[in-house]
Write an enzyme that holds these catalytic residues in place. Sequence first.
Site, PDB file in Angstrom:
ATOM      1  N   CYS A  23       1.357 -15.678  54.761  1.00 33.77           N
ATOM      2  CA  CYS A  23       2.581 -15.614  53.824  1.00 33.77           C
ATOM      3  C   CYS A  23       3.895 -14.550  54.412  1.00 33.77           C
ATOM      4  O   CYS A  23       3.915 -13.388  54.803  1.00 33.77           O
ATOM      5  CB  CYS A  23       1.646 -14.448  53.209  1.00 33.77           C
ATOM      6  SG  CYS A  23       2.677 -13.853  51.193  1.00 33.77           S
TER       7      CYS A  23
ATOM      8  N   CYS B 286       4.162 -10.742  52.691  1.00 32.97           N
ATOM      9  CA  CYS B 286       2.931  -9.570  52.956  1.00 32.97           C
ATOM     10  C   CYS B 286       2.029 -10.168  54.678  1.00 32.97           C
ATOM     11  O   CYS B 286       0.838  -9.701  54.480  1.00 32.97           O
ATOM     12  CB  CYS B 286       1.070  -9.912  51.879  1.00 32.97           C
ATOM     13  SG  CYS B 286       0.700 -11.318  51.719  1.00 32.97           S
TER      14      CYS B 286
ATOM     15  N   CYS C  21      -0.976 -16.769  47.629  1.00 33.47           N
ATOM     16  CA  CYS C  21      -1.711 -15.753  48.488  1.00 33.47           C
ATOM     17  C   CYS C  21      -2.672 -14.849  47.298  1.00 33.47           C
ATOM     18  O   CYS C  21      -2.051 -14.311  46.856  1.00 33.47           O
ATOM     19  CB  CYS C  21      -0.555 -14.795  49.646  1.00 33.47           C
ATOM     20  SG  CYS C  21      -1.229 -13.953  50.254  1.00 33.47           S
TER      21      CYS C  21
ATOM     22  N   CYS D 209      -1.157 -11.125  46.710  1.00 33.42           N
ATOM     23  CA  CYS D 209       0.387 -10.666  46.890  1.00 33.42           C
ATOM     24  C   CYS D 209       0.340 -11.375  45.976  1.00 33.42           C
ATOM     25  O   CYS D 209       1.630 -10.917  45.183  1.00 33.42           O
ATOM     26  CB  CYS D 209       0.843 -10.474  48.351  1.00 33.42           C
ATOM     27  SG  CYS D 209       1.910 -11.604  48.603  1.00 33.42           S
TER      28      CYS D 209
ATOM     29  N   CYS E  68       0.424 -28.373  49.872  1.00 31.48           N
ATOM     30  CA  CYS E  68       1.931 -28.876  51.030  1.00 31.48           C
ATOM     31  C   CYS E  68       2.562 -27.203  50.209  1.00 31.48           C
ATOM     32  O   CYS E  68       3.061 -27.279  49.131  1.00 31.48           O
ATOM     33  CB  CYS E  68       2.422 -30.127  49.479  1.00 31.48           C
ATOM     34  SG  CYS E  68       4.020 -31.089  49.734  1.00 31.48           S
TER      35      CYS E  68
END
Length: 136
Positions: free
Chosen positions: A50, A53, A99, A102, A122
């Site tokens: 991510c 984070c 995510c 976060c 995707c």
Amino acid sequence: MNDKPSIPAKDVDWRDRLSPEQFRVAREGGTEPAFTGCYWDHHEPGLYRCVCCGEALFRSGEKFDSGSGWPSYWQPTDEAAVRTIEDHSHGMRRIEARCTRCDAHLGHVFPDGPPPTGLRYCINSASLDFEADDSI
């Protein structure tokens, strides 16, 4: 010791940490144009994290060429790393991927991926950072 970045509470802090495109996509739910992100045609072995984070989200071994113009994966590193929610924006019913750590917008999940899951995560390149790893 936790080596993951802290999670800002305010948009101003996210704006300081992310590029304008990363902020637009990951924090405001935007989408990058197809075939423009840095990872859609990326084939190096490693881990996709991510951008906000640092959470491990996808491995290169689960990445496939979907022909869509966005990085596509048939599963996340761990089911708990990515959460899904219904998205009714733009007059469509889609499943949004976020995510878990976060709440960054990652992209969408579609039921047209390869075996063994049949799923296509995707994902926007702007929501990802890549960590090279030859052992993956």
